[in-house]
Structures are given as structure tokens and as C-alpha cells.
Design an enzyme around this catalytic site. Structure first.
Site, PDB file in Angstrom:
ATOM      1  N   GLU A 123      21.432  41.338  54.244  1.00 49.16           N
ATOM      2  CA  GLU A 123      20.266  41.030  53.424  1.00 49.16           C
ATOM      3  C   GLU A 123      18.982  41.283  54.185  1.00 49.16           C
ATOM      4  O   GLU A 123      18.871  40.966  55.368  1.00 49.16           O
ATOM      5  CB  GLU A 123      20.273  39.551  53.056  1.00 49.16           C
ATOM      6  CG  GLU A 123      21.343  39.183  52.088  1.00 49.16           C
ATOM      7  CD  GLU A 123      21.209  37.711  51.725  1.00 49.16           C
ATOM      8  OE1 GLU A 123      22.249  37.114  51.485  1.00 49.16           O
ATOM      9  OE2 GLU A 123      20.079  37.195  51.695  1.00 49.16           O
ATOM     10  N   CYS A 181      11.785  40.039  56.235  1.00 49.90           N
ATOM     11  CA  CYS A 181      12.764  39.188  56.930  1.00 49.90           C
ATOM     12  C   CYS A 181      14.006  40.035  57.228  1.00 49.90           C
ATOM     13  O   CYS A 181      14.598  40.621  56.323  1.00 49.90           O
ATOM     14  CB  CYS A 181      13.091  37.991  56.040  1.00 49.90           C
ATOM     15  SG  CYS A 181      14.311  36.891  56.778  1.00 49.90           S
ATOM     16  N   CYS A 188      27.452  35.038  60.698  1.00 45.89           N
ATOM     17  CA  CYS A 188      26.959  34.345  61.899  1.00 45.89           C
ATOM     18  C   CYS A 188      28.049  33.411  62.409  1.00 45.89           C
ATOM     19  O   CYS A 188      28.788  32.824  61.628  1.00 45.89           O
ATOM     20  CB  CYS A 188      25.701  33.539  61.570  1.00 45.89           C
ATOM     21  SG  CYS A 188      24.969  32.750  63.025  1.00 45.89           S
ATOM     22  N   CYS A 192      25.893  26.427  61.664  1.00 43.42           N
ATOM     23  CA  CYS A 192      25.002  25.333  61.241  1.00 43.42           C
ATOM     24  C   CYS A 192      25.488  24.849  59.875  1.00 43.42           C
ATOM     25  O   CYS A 192      25.781  25.658  58.994  1.00 43.42           O
ATOM     26  CB  CYS A 192      23.561  25.830  61.170  1.00 43.42           C
ATOM     27  SG  CYS A 192      23.007  26.497  62.745  1.00 43.42           S
ATOM     28  N   CYS A 195      23.834  25.975  56.377  1.00 45.84           N
ATOM     29  CA  CYS A 195      23.468  27.389  56.217  1.00 45.84           C
ATOM     30  C   CYS A 195      24.580  28.191  55.559  1.00 45.84           C
ATOM     31  O   CYS A 195      25.729  28.133  55.980  1.00 45.84           O
ATOM     32  CB  CYS A 195      23.137  27.981  57.591  1.00 45.84           C
ATOM     33  SG  CYS A 195      22.857  29.757  57.566  1.00 45.84           S
ATOM     34  N   CYS A 413      19.193  31.532  52.528  1.00 46.87           N
ATOM     35  CA  CYS A 413      19.724  32.478  53.505  1.00 46.87           C
ATOM     36  C   CYS A 413      21.192  32.769  53.221  1.00 46.87           C
ATOM     37  O   CYS A 413      21.991  31.865  53.119  1.00 46.87           O
ATOM     38  CB  CYS A 413      19.598  31.893  54.907  1.00 46.87           C
ATOM     39  SG  CYS A 413      17.954  31.348  55.276  1.00 46.87           S
TER      40      CYS A 413
HETATM   41  N1  SAH Z   1      20.053  32.356  63.343  1.00 48.50           N
HETATM   42  C1  SAH Z   1      18.671  32.214  63.544  1.00 48.50           C
HETATM   43  C2  SAH Z   1      17.839  33.029  62.566  1.00 48.50           C
HETATM   44  C3  SAH Z   1      18.353  33.093  61.161  1.00 48.50           C
HETATM   45  S1  SAH Z   1      18.344  31.557  60.281  1.00 48.50           S
HETATM   46  C4  SAH Z   1      18.262  30.767  63.487  1.00 48.50           C
HETATM   47  O1  SAH Z   1      19.075  29.939  63.107  1.00 48.50           O
HETATM   48  O2  SAH Z   1      17.137  30.463  63.856  1.00 48.50           O
HETATM   49  C5  SAH Z   1      16.617  31.441  59.901  1.00 48.50           C
HETATM   50  C6  SAH Z   1      16.152  30.075  59.480  1.00 48.50           C
HETATM   51  O3  SAH Z   1      16.675  29.725  58.194  1.00 48.50           O
HETATM   52  C7  SAH Z   1      16.572  28.979  60.432  1.00 48.50           C
HETATM   53  O4  SAH Z   1      15.440  28.238  60.834  1.00 48.50           O
HETATM   54  C8  SAH Z   1      17.502  28.122  59.596  1.00 48.50           C
HETATM   55  O5  SAH Z   1      17.409  26.783  60.009  1.00 48.50           O
HETATM   56  C9  SAH Z   1      16.986  28.370  58.190  1.00 48.50           C
HETATM   57  N2  SAH Z   1      17.963  28.106  57.121  1.00 48.50           N
HETATM   58  C10 SAH Z   1      19.272  28.366  57.110  1.00 48.50           C
HETATM   59  N3  SAH Z   1      19.822  27.979  55.945  1.00 48.50           N
HETATM   60  C11 SAH Z   1      18.827  27.486  55.177  1.00 48.50           C
HETATM   61  C12 SAH Z   1      18.755  26.935  53.855  1.00 48.50           C
HETATM   62  N4  SAH Z   1      19.832  26.825  53.100  1.00 48.50           N
HETATM   63  N5  SAH Z   1      17.552  26.529  53.409  1.00 48.50           N
HETATM   64  C13 SAH Z   1      16.449  26.657  54.174  1.00 48.50           C
HETATM   65  N6  SAH Z   1      16.448  27.170  55.418  1.00 48.50           N
HETATM   66  C14 SAH Z   1      17.630  27.582  55.922  1.00 48.50           C
HETATM   67 FE1  SF4 Z   2      23.486  31.252  62.097  1.00 49.94          FE
HETATM   68 FE2  SF4 Z   2      22.556  30.140  59.871  1.00 49.94          FE
HETATM   69 FE3  SF4 Z   2      22.666  28.710  62.113  1.00 49.94          FE
HETATM   70 FE4  SF4 Z   2      20.864  30.684  61.914  1.00 49.94          FE
HETATM   71  S1  SF4 Z   2      20.930  28.830  60.683  1.00 49.94           S
HETATM   72  S2  SF4 Z   2      22.244  30.265  63.639  1.00 49.94           S
HETATM   73  S3  SF4 Z   2      22.035  32.152  60.654  1.00 49.94           S
HETATM   74  S4  SF4 Z   2      24.431  29.560  60.999  1.00 49.94           S
END
Ligand code: SAH
Ligand code: SF4
Length: 421
Positions: A123, A181, A188, A192, A195, A413
Site C-alpha cells: 500500500e 506514505c 510486518c 503490534c 495494527c 494501516c
Molecule cells: N512500522 C513502523 C512504521 C509503520 S506503522 C512503526 O510502527 O512506526 C506507522 C504508524 O501507524 C505507527 O505509528 C503505528 O503505531 C500506526 N498505526 C498502526 N496501526 C494503526 C491503526 N489501526 N490506527 C492508527 N494508527 C495505526
Molecule cells: Fe509493524 Fe504495524 Fe507495529 Fe508498525 S505498527 S511495527 S507496521 S506491526
């Protein structure tokens, strides 16, 4: 000594650069030229007994003129192009395979990745208007939402329009402002809990060309004039950039040095991969740093970001302290607000203390959690995001709210890929 530009190969060696000119990753067989560094392209061109400036012509064609095939590079002699193609060299940049347009102007793309098995996509997102506070010095200007983008109404909300580049002549419209973006991996591994990308697991790393090429494809789609239009890049799409470090940084160098996009308008976000941050701190050319903090203490952070077991918040902050910050440069803490989990006033207080304790010039970007299927969190109550922001500001920490973009086209995301494939 043989001058490099006059170097000639022994018979039968065409296309194979001499080993002393190879860097570790230099290609020897015909491959995708898109994504190779200047040094690697120089090796390739020397392999065809060509002068060094040919590498510059290739780079200019791929990253400034944004050509999509070797045939289009007419500054290269036709015989050379044919010879290169015969040896297997090609230009295969990533291509937008599906596009979705939100009512707020956001466009979300699935981008086909050329360097792996067919059909793999990531994406990429185009957000017209201000940068939502990701970039810059945290001033009002950097958080502006004013949009210079003109909706052109070529396709309706949510429609697939992969083959519909912005048709207006770039010169006929006002300068564009947008943030792109960019993804760094397919899926990944970091896991988290909130996510959606995490649910895909890590499918594979992207190559430098696949990372830089997302940007080039989107610039081309919007007929962006680099240098005139104000384009921010955020490496915040799918994946963890610091777990795909070398291709990520190689992509940054291509975008800065060859495409001409300023590093001062780029931000990379990490979940807190300490060895990556330490390497990054030594880079002469680098984007700004954002850390997905998401919690003000290790206990809560471990619950939502298991990576905290490996690297504690203090480890991450110590690593970030190694950065040689530019004047007025901030380190961003990203903070996804999860209703009832990390969005109370006491967490705002604790986050403000953490920001102060870090000794870093911190600004906080708040984002309300975007819901996704199969994830048992809740978005914060209306008003909580603003209250959280107010408390941070009262405690002297600059804080911005990033509005969710393109909700109607699956904005969270990783959601687009998950819902389509
Ligand atoms: N992996 C890296 C960059 C990609 S994620 C990281 O984690 O920083 C980019 C951002 O999207 C991160 O700050 C993450 O906390 C946020 N994010 C992930 N899932 C999300 C969601 N469902 N709603 C809002 N922000 C989200
Ligand atoms: Fe990976 Fe999503 Fe965590 Fe970013 S927020 S490190 S994309 S699992």
C-alpha cells in the site's frame, strides 16, 4: 592506469564489470536497473564499455523523467539499449495496480512489486494538503490543513482507477502540496497488537527499487514537478523500515540524490528497533525520526507492542539521543490512542514527563486508532484526543492531532490489502 571511462573489456566479457569496480551488492547478471545505486549502475555501464556518465543518464531517466522502460531512454544509443536488453537488463519500476479515491481527496494504492513473485502488492497513500504535523518544526505551518490540491473528479469514491493518471498539465495548475506514505516491507514481523499490517506477518522485505519506486509511481500519477510542488514523504506504510535497513536507506538516497526530493521533508517511523536507530544516527543523509511510542511506560507498551520486551523505552530514547539533530529538528513521538487503554489524562501526564526526561526536542503526533476487523480495541471517545493534546501542551510538549484520512476507502494501516486480497 586505465581510466574508468575508457575501460574496455576483454572479448566475451560485455555486461560483466571487473571485480575491482564492484561493491558488495553490485549485480553481475542482467536484472532490474530500477533501484540500483549510482555505483552499481556505473559498474553495469562500464561492463558495456560505456563512459561513466551513462549511469547518470539512466538515473535521470528513471528518477526525474520517470520512464518505465529502457526503450524510452533515447539518449542511450539504440545499439546499447538492444545489447543491454539482450543481456537481461530492464527497467521495471513498481506500478500502481489499483487506486481508491476517498471523498477527502486521499488516494490509496495497491502497488505491484516487481522484484519478487508476481502479484505481490503493498500500500502507498497520497494525502493532498498539509502534512498533519509529521514534518517540520512543529510550527503552525507544518500542521496546516490548507489544501492546494484540486479534486479533478475523474473517478468516484472508491472506484478503481489504476490507469487514470492526473491528466492536467502540471504547469497549468497551482503548486501541489501532499504527503506520500510509503511502505518498506510486505507485511510486518513486529506484531503490534492494534495494527492490521501485523496480522499479515512478514511476507518479505521490499527492495530499494520497490521502496523508492512507490514514490516515483505516485509522483508520476500526479504529474508532480519536483522542486515546485511541496511533497512530504513519510515512511509509515506497511512494515518496519529499520528491519529492512539497507534497502530502506538505499531508497532514501535514490529519492534525495537522484529524484531531488529534500530529506528535510521526509520522516521515517520506527517501532523502536534500537540497532536500526543507532545506525540511522550515523547517516549523513537521513529523514527525520519518528518513534511509535504509543504508551508512556514499559508495562503498558509491552502489552500493545511486544517489541518492548526486547528494547525498553529508555533503550530507544538513548539510541535516539545519538542523532545529531539539525537546527529546529524535532524527534516525533507517535501515539495511537486506544480507547480506555492509553488515552487517559494520567497517560498524557506520564507521556509529557517521558518527553521531558528524554532530553530530546520531542513533538507528539496523536492519532485516534483506526478500527480494523479482528482487532479488539476501541477508538477513543470523542473529545479524548483533544483533551490528551491539551494536557500535553499544558505541560509544554508540542502536540498535534493527525486526522484519519480516507476512512471510506479503508484507511487503517494495512486495511486496503487485507480487505482486497
Ligand atoms: N512500522 C513502523 C512504521 C509503520 S506503522 C512503526 O510502527 O512506526 C506507522 C504508524 O501507524 C505507527 O505509528 C503505528 O503505531 C500506526 N498505526 C498502526 N496501526 C494503526 C491503526 N489501526 N490506527 C492508527 N494508527 C495505526
Ligand atoms: Fe509493524 Fe504495524 Fe507495529 Fe508498525 S505498527 S511495527 S507496521 S506491526
Amino acid at each position: 592506469m586505465v581510466e574508468r571511462s575508457a575501460f574496455r573489456y576483454p572479448q566475451g566479457m560485455a555486461g560483466k564489470p571487473p571485480s575491482e569496480l564492484l561493491d558488495a551488492a553490485a549485480p553481475v547478471a542482467g536484472d532490474n536497473l530500477f533501484g540500483l545505486s549510482r555505483q552499481q549502475l556505473t559498474s553495469v555501464m562500464l561492463g558495456f564499455s560505456q563512459p561513466v556518465y551513462r549511469a547518470g543518464q539512466l538515473l535521470d531517466a528513471m528518477y526525474r523523467q520517470r520512464v518505465a522502460s529502457l526503450d524510452e531512454i533515447t539518449v542511450l544509443p539504440r545499439a546499447l539499449r538492444e545489447q543491454m536488453a539482450k543481456s537481461g537488463w530492464r527497467i521495471s519500476p513498481p506500478k500502481i495496480s489499483a487506486a481508491f479515491r476517498s471523498s477527502d481527496g486521499t488516494e490509496r494504492y495497491l502497488v505491484a512489486c516487481p522484484d519478487g513473485p508476481d502479484g505481490q502488492t503493498v500500500e502507498t497513500v497520497w494525502m493532498p494538503g498539509g502534512d498533519g504535523g509529521e514534518i517540520g518544526d512543529g510550527s503552525a505551518d507544518s500542521d496546516s490543513t490548507g489544501s492546494a490540491y484540486e479534486a479533478d473528479g475523474e473517478f468516484g469514491d472508491g472506484s478503481t482507477a489504476a490507469d487514470e493518471p492526473a491528466k492536467k498539465a502540471a504547469s497549468a495548475r497551482p503548486a501541489q502540496r501532499a504527503t506520500i506514505c510509503v511502505s518498506s516491507q510486505i507485511g510486518c514481523a513486529v506484531n503490534c497488537q492494534f495494527c492490521l499490517t501485523a496480522q499479515l506477518g512478514l511476507q518479505r522485505n521490499l527492495t530499494a527499487g520497490e521502496i523508492a519506486g512507490q514514490v516515483i509511481a505516485v509522483l508520476e500519477r500526479h504529474s508532480v514537478v519536483v522542486g515546485r510542488d511541496r511533497i512530504n514523504l513519510v515512511f509509515m506504510g506497511m512494515g518496519e523500515p529499520f528491519l529492512n535497513y539497507e534497502p530502506f536507506m538505499a531508497a532514501v538516497r535514490l529519492l534525495v540524490e537522484e529524484a531531488g526530493l529534500p530529506e528535510s521533508r521526509m520522516t521515517v517511523s520506527t517501532s523502536g528497533i534500537v540497532p536500526g536507530i543507532l545506525r540511522f544516527a550515523q547517516e549523513p543523509v537521513r529523514p527525520h525520526l519518528a518513534i511509535s511510542m504509543n504508551a508512556p511506560n514499559d508495562r503498558l507498551r509491552e502489552e500493545i507492542m511486544p517489541v518492548t520486551r526486547k528494547w525498553k523505552i529508555d533503550d530507544v530514547l538513548r539510541a535516539a539521543a545519538a542523532l545529531r539533530l539539525r537546527p529546529r529538528e524535532y524527534v516525533t513521538f507517535e501515539y495511537v490512542l486506544l480507547g480506555g487503554v492509553n488515552d487517559r489524562q494520567e497517560e498524557a501526564e506520564e507521556l509529557a514527563r517521558l518527553a521531558r526526561r528524554s532530553g530530546l526536542p520531542v513533538k507528539v503526533n496523536l492519532i485516534a486508532w483506526n478500527p480494523g476487523p479482528g482487532i479488539a480495541y476501541a477508538s477513543p471517545q470523542p473529545g479524548n484526543v483533544e483533551a490528551f493534546q491539551r494536557r500535553l501542551i499544558e505541560r509544554g510538549v508540542p502536540a498535534f492531532i493527525r486526522r484519519p484520512r480516507g476512512r471510506d476507502i479503508y484507511a487503517a494501516c494495512g486495511q486496503l490489502k487485507r480487505t482486497l486480497e
